[in-house]
Design a protein around this motif. Sequence first.
Motif, PDB file in Angstrom:
ATOM      1  N   TRP A   1     -12.585  -0.006  76.682  1.00 28.32           N
ATOM      2  CA  TRP A   1     -11.809   1.184  76.334  1.00 28.32           C
ATOM      3  C   TRP A   1     -10.597   0.855  75.466  1.00 28.32           C
ATOM      4  O   TRP A   1     -10.269   1.582  74.540  1.00 28.32           O
ATOM      5  CB  TRP A   1     -11.382   1.904  77.615  1.00 28.32           C
ATOM      6  CG  TRP A   1     -10.663   3.187  77.376  1.00 28.32           C
ATOM      7  CD1 TRP A   1      -9.328   3.425  77.523  1.00 28.32           C
ATOM      8  CD2 TRP A   1     -11.236   4.429  76.936  1.00 28.32           C
ATOM      9  NE1 TRP A   1      -9.020   4.725  77.197  1.00 28.32           N
ATOM     10  CE2 TRP A   1     -10.186   5.373  76.838  1.00 28.32           C
ATOM     11  CE3 TRP A   1     -12.535   4.827  76.613  1.00 28.32           C
ATOM     12  CZ2 TRP A   1     -10.399   6.684  76.440  1.00 28.32           C
ATOM     13  CZ3 TRP A   1     -12.740   6.148  76.210  1.00 28.32           C
ATOM     14  CH2 TRP A   1     -11.671   7.051  76.134  1.00 28.32           C
ATOM     15  N   ARG A   2      -9.905  -0.255  75.767  1.00 30.01           N
ATOM     16  CA  ARG A   2      -8.719  -0.638  74.999  1.00 30.01           C
ATOM     17  C   ARG A   2      -8.656  -2.155  74.844  1.00 30.01           C
ATOM     18  O   ARG A   2      -9.185  -2.913  75.658  1.00 30.01           O
ATOM     19  CB  ARG A   2      -7.437  -0.138  75.686  1.00 30.01           C
ATOM     20  CG  ARG A   2      -7.285   1.388  75.697  1.00 30.01           C
ATOM     21  CD  ARG A   2      -7.041   1.942  74.309  1.00 30.01           C
ATOM     22  NE  ARG A   2      -6.873   3.388  74.331  1.00 30.01           N
ATOM     23  CZ  ARG A   2      -7.809   4.260  74.014  1.00 30.01           C
ATOM     24  NH1 ARG A   2      -9.020   3.831  73.658  1.00 30.01           N
ATOM     25  NH2 ARG A   2      -7.577   5.552  74.033  1.00 30.01           N
ATOM     26  N   ILE A   3      -7.969  -2.603  73.780  1.00 25.07           N
ATOM     27  CA  ILE A   3      -7.768  -4.022  73.492  1.00 25.07           C
ATOM     28  C   ILE A   3      -6.280  -4.238  73.216  1.00 25.07           C
ATOM     29  O   ILE A   3      -5.675  -3.492  72.445  1.00 25.07           O
ATOM     30  CB  ILE A   3      -8.569  -4.470  72.258  1.00 25.07           C
ATOM     31  CG1 ILE A   3     -10.067  -4.188  72.435  1.00 25.07           C
ATOM     32  CG2 ILE A   3      -8.335  -5.951  71.977  1.00 25.07           C
ATOM     33  CD1 ILE A   3     -10.854  -4.331  71.140  1.00 25.07           C
ATOM     34  N   SER A   4      -5.698  -5.259  73.851  1.00 27.30           N
ATOM     35  CA  SER A   4      -4.282  -5.566  73.631  1.00 27.30           C
ATOM     36  C   SER A   4      -4.103  -7.075  73.571  1.00 27.30           C
ATOM     37  O   SER A   4      -4.552  -7.797  74.459  1.00 27.30           O
ATOM     38  CB  SER A   4      -3.430  -4.986  74.770  1.00 27.30           C
ATOM     39  OG  SER A   4      -2.066  -5.327  74.601  1.00 27.30           O
ATOM     40  N   PHE A   5      -3.453  -7.570  72.523  1.00 25.65           N
ATOM     41  CA  PHE A   5      -3.264  -9.008  72.369  1.00 25.65           C
ATOM     42  C   PHE A   5      -2.115  -9.506  73.242  1.00 25.65           C
ATOM     43  O   PHE A   5      -1.115  -8.810  73.438  1.00 25.65           O
ATOM     44  CB  PHE A   5      -2.999  -9.358  70.908  1.00 25.65           C
ATOM     45  CG  PHE A   5      -4.255  -9.451  70.086  1.00 25.65           C
ATOM     46  CD1 PHE A   5      -5.015 -10.606  70.108  1.00 25.65           C
ATOM     47  CD2 PHE A   5      -4.679  -8.376  69.317  1.00 25.65           C
ATOM     48  CE1 PHE A   5      -6.175 -10.697  69.359  1.00 25.65           C
ATOM     49  CE2 PHE A   5      -5.838  -8.457  68.563  1.00 25.65           C
ATOM     50  CZ  PHE A   5      -6.593  -9.627  68.599  1.00 25.65           C
TER      51      PHE A   5
END
Length: 359
Positions: free
Chosen positions: A266-270
Motif C-alpha cells: 500500500w505504501r513505501i517509505s525510505f
Amino acid sequence: MADTASAGGEIPRVEGDVEVIAASTSITLDEPICCAASSQHLLREVIRTGFGVLDLKSSPRGTDMFAVAGSNGNLVFYFIQNINGVYLREFCSIDLCRGSVIITYLDWVSTVGEKDKIAMACSDGTLGVVHFDARDPSSCSSTSFVSIHIQQAWYVAWDGFDEQRLYSGGDDAHFCTFEDPLIVLPRTNQGRGPSDEAIADFQPSVRDKRTHTYGVTAIVPIGKGTDGESIVLTGSYDNRLRILRRRKAVLSWQTIAETDLGGGVWRISFLEHLTNIQEALSTGVSFNIRLVASCMQDGPKIVEVGFEGDSNWSIRTLARVPGHQLNYATIAMPHQTDHGPRTLVSTDFTNRQAHVWRF
C-alpha cells in the motif's frame, strides 16, 4: 484515523480525528523489532474532524504546518503549536470535491519563491493540482482537475528529480506519467475545483496498463540512471514491489527488478535519505538502501534495494514486523544520520492502533 466505506457509492458520514503523539527516539526495546510500551509514548491531543482522514502531509518547507485529505472532499491545513498545552490549530479548509468524491492521497511540493502546490488523487479517478501561497494556503490561487483513471485514483507523486513530471496510480492497475503538468492541466477555478467539471479528454504521456495486475497504490521516484532515464519504485495490490525504468525511445516502462512481499504493497517509505542516490545512479556507483513497505494484511516489512551498476538491481526482505492486522502506513521518525537504529511508527487500521518500534 477513521472508518470509511467503498468510494464507489454514497459515503456515509464518518467521524475521524487527528492525533498528536509524542514518541521519544531514544527508547530502549527488548527485541530488535517489536511494539514499544505504551507508557513511553504519550497522546498529547486529539481533534475530532467530523470527516474521515485519508492522508496527511507535512509542509516540505519544514514548518509546523500539515495538510489533511478529508472524506468530505476538503483539504484542511493545521498548525502544530505548543501554546498553553494546545498543540493543534486549524488554519483553513478548502472545499474541493462534491458529492461522494473523496481525496485519497496528497503530494505537497514547494516551487519558486513562496509558491507551493499539492497534487491530489480522488476516488472518482480524477487528479487535481492546487496552487497556493506557502505562508497562507487559504490564498488558493488556482485548482485544476482532470479525469485520468476509470476507477479510484490511489496515488499521485511529483518527480523530485524532474520538476515537470507527475505520476499517478489507480484501482484500474494503470500507471500514468505526465510531462509538464503545470502547463497542460487545463481547468482553473479560483479556490474551487469540483470533480464534475473535470476535463475528460486529457491523457497522460504514458499510460502503462501491463506492468501491474491489480491496483497501483504506491509510486516513489528514486532518480535517473546513467542513460538519463527515470527510475521509480511501485507498490500494488498484486503484492509486488517493483523497480521500473523509463524507456524514452518507446514511451514505456520496463520492470528491472521485482519481488512478492506477501501482502498488498500500500505504501513505501525510505529509511535513509535519497540525496546521494542520484549521484550514485548517474555514475553507476553501487549502493544499498533500506525502505519500509506497508503490506496491508501482512504488516510492515523492512526491505533492502541494491544497485550494483549496469542496471543490476536486487530486492530482498530483511524483516517483517508482527502484530498488525491491516497496515496502511509506516514512517521513520527524523534521524540525523543513516546509521544506527531507527524509530518507526506504523498504523493498524483494524485495531485502530499506532505502533512505535525500533529497527
